[in-house]
Design a protein around this motif. Structure first.
Motif, mmCIF file in Angstrom:
data_model
loop_
_atom_site.group_PDB
_atom_site.id
_atom_site.type_symbol
_atom_site.label_atom_id
_atom_site.label_comp_id
_atom_site.label_asym_id
_atom_site.label_seq_id
_atom_site.Cartn_x
_atom_site.Cartn_y
_atom_site.Cartn_z
ATOM 1 N N GLU A 182 -3.950 -13.416 -78.667
ATOM 2 C CA GLU A 182 -5.211 -13.317 -79.399
ATOM 3 C C GLU A 182 -6.274 -14.215 -78.764
ATOM 4 N N HIS A 183 -5.860 -15.410 -78.326
ATOM 5 C CA HIS A 183 -6.774 -16.339 -77.657
ATOM 6 C C HIS A 183 -7.357 -15.685 -76.402
ATOM 7 N N VAL A 184 -6.484 -15.129 -75.579
ATOM 8 C CA VAL A 184 -6.903 -14.521 -74.317
ATOM 9 C C VAL A 184 -7.755 -13.277 -74.552
ATOM 10 N N ILE A 185 -7.314 -12.424 -75.448
ATOM 11 C CA ILE A 185 -7.998 -11.147 -75.657
ATOM 12 C C ILE A 185 -9.405 -11.347 -76.210
ATOM 13 N N ASP A 186 -9.592 -12.325 -77.086
ATOM 14 C CA ASP A 186 -10.934 -12.573 -77.631
ATOM 15 C C ASP A 186 -11.922 -12.891 -76.518
ATOM 16 N N TYR A 187 -11.519 -13.757 -75.595
ATOM 17 C CA TYR A 187 -12.424 -14.097 -74.487
ATOM 18 C C TYR A 187 -12.561 -12.917 -73.519
ATOM 19 N N TRP A 188 -11.494 -12.172 -73.320
ATOM 20 C CA TRP A 188 -11.544 -10.990 -72.456
ATOM 21 C C TRP A 188 -12.567 -9.982 -72.976
ATOM 22 N N MET A 189 -12.540 -9.719 -74.270
ATOM 23 C CA MET A 189 -13.475 -8.766 -74.850
ATOM 24 C C MET A 189 -14.913 -9.273 -74.756
ATOM 25 N N LEU A 296 -1.638 -5.973 -75.639
ATOM 26 C CA LEU A 296 -2.654 -5.608 -74.643
ATOM 27 C C LEU A 296 -3.036 -4.138 -74.677
ATOM 28 N N GLN A 297 -2.341 -3.360 -75.462
ATOM 29 C CA GLN A 297 -2.612 -1.925 -75.509
ATOM 30 C C GLN A 297 -4.076 -1.647 -75.854
ATOM 31 N N GLY A 298 -4.715 -0.870 -75.018
ATOM 32 C CA GLY A 298 -6.098 -0.473 -75.268
ATOM 33 C C GLY A 298 -7.144 -1.479 -74.829
ATOM 34 N N THR A 299 -6.731 -2.645 -74.328
ATOM 35 C CA THR A 299 -7.707 -3.677 -73.931
ATOM 36 C C THR A 299 -8.147 -3.528 -72.482
ATOM 37 N N GLY A 300 -7.297 -2.908 -71.650
ATOM 38 C CA GLY A 300 -7.588 -2.829 -70.223
ATOM 39 C C GLY A 300 -7.177 -4.080 -69.468
ATOM 40 N N LEU A 301 -6.630 -5.076 -70.170
ATOM 41 C CA LEU A 301 -6.224 -6.327 -69.531
ATOM 42 C C LEU A 301 -4.787 -6.220 -69.034
ATOM 43 N N THR A 302 -4.553 -6.641 -67.798
ATOM 44 C CA THR A 302 -3.213 -6.635 -67.218
ATOM 45 C C THR A 302 -2.942 -7.993 -66.566
ATOM 46 N N PHE A 303 -1.658 -8.269 -66.351
ATOM 47 C CA PHE A 303 -1.260 -9.524 -65.700
ATOM 48 C C PHE A 303 -0.362 -9.250 -64.516
ATOM 49 N N LYS A 304 -0.515 -10.058 -63.482
ATOM 50 C CA LYS A 304 0.408 -10.035 -62.354
ATOM 51 C C LYS A 304 1.491 -11.071 -62.634
#
Length: 308
Positions: A182-189, A296-304
């Protein structure tokens, strides 16, 4: 820990100061704020941003940079440590904020929702967010938190985590400044909605191609590298000076405590991509994979996850 706005914060004294920061911090148009979840590359980005911002001021050549004599966390003020009244570490008083040279550099682990409204609405104030893949983040946090088991009076305040215990808490989001996703996704959006306001950086990308991403950072803070600087190797000098291998060798980062009462050397371990593979059991990998896909579903964010 205390839960607030759906996130977990450190105990009462630090939480109180976080609330005061949320209410009283007044951003300036030139402010640059590094945001991150703990152990995702904050120390590294602190050093890189400081080097980028201060490379042209003429006060010190690269071989005399304060990075070589001061810990990165002493060069970039942490919002949670500013004393707005009732603070704990009191690295900096609120009355001293206006005296800081421009651009003011800050770092924070505060989730986006808890940031001061002035940071969110100030047109010129910019946020650089760094994230790291959840597997390596988990391992780095586990190592770090097991080193931070004493308070400033030398008393043991936390019991060392077993890997399995920490995994269960981490999986449920019961960690400092968690839940992680949630922390990461908020800033990603926010970075997608306003890319001029929030620059989203991935630790793995920065490791793989630091030159490209240093130029991204410099462009974002409106201090781009000139062709003359590039030809002189300024970018490579900054990369080498701020590398974890170099920073680990510096006496200032090997000895003593930082403002938080934590050993300075605790902030420099390995900095590798993919080291998690030596720690996770197959069932843990499967559970983390499912959680990551769900979040991460639907966010477009991925990790290596593995270094290539």
């Amino acid at each position: 820990m205390i839960q607030y706005q759906s996130f977990w914060f450190p105990g009462y004294r630090l939480f109180k100061n976080t609330l005061k920061s949320q209410k009283h911090f007044k951003a300036k148009d030139t402010d640059l704020i590094i945001a991150s979840h703990p152990k995702t590359g904050t120390t590294w980005l602190n050093a890189l941003l400081f080097a980028i911002v201060n490379r042209d001021n003429g006060n010190h050549p690269m071989n005399e940079s304060p990075i070589l004599s001061q810990h990165p966390h002493h060069l970039v003020n942490r919002l949670e440590d500013v004393n707005f009244g009732g603070g704990f570490f009191n690295q900096l008083s609120s009355s001293q904020l206006d005296d800081l040279p421009s651009p003011r550099l800050f770092s924070t682990h505060i989730p986006y929702v808890t940031l001061s409204e002035s940071i969110k609405t100030c047109d010129g104030c910019r946020i650089l967010y760094i994230c790291r893949n959840p597997f390596d983040t988990f391992v780095s946090q586990w190592h770090f938190y097991n080193k931070v088991v004493i308070d400033l009076d030398g008393e043991q305040t936390l019991k060392p985590y077993t890997f399995e215990q920490f995994f269960e808490d981490w999986f449920e989001g019961r960690i400092l400044f968690g839940p992680f996703f949630e922390h990461v996704i908020d800033y990603w959006m926010q970075s997608l909605a306003n890319p001029k306001k929030v620059l989203f950086l991935k630790y793995e990308d920065l490791k793989e191609n630091p030159t490209i991403h240093l130029k991204r950072i410099a462009d974002f803070v409106e201090m781009p590298f000139s062709l003359e600087e590039e030809s002189r190797g300024v970018i490579r000098e900054i990369i080498d000076m701020c590398s974890i291998n170099n920073m680990k060798k510096l006496d200032v980062n090997k000895n003593g405590l930082n403002y938080s009462g934590v050993e300075k050397k605790a902030y420099f371990r390995k900095g590798e991509v993919g080291g998690w593979i030596n720690y996770f059991t197959p069932p843990m990998i499967e559970r983390m994979d499912r959680l990551m896909q769900q979040k991460l579903q639907g966010t477009g964010l991925t990790f290596k996850l593995i270094s290539e």
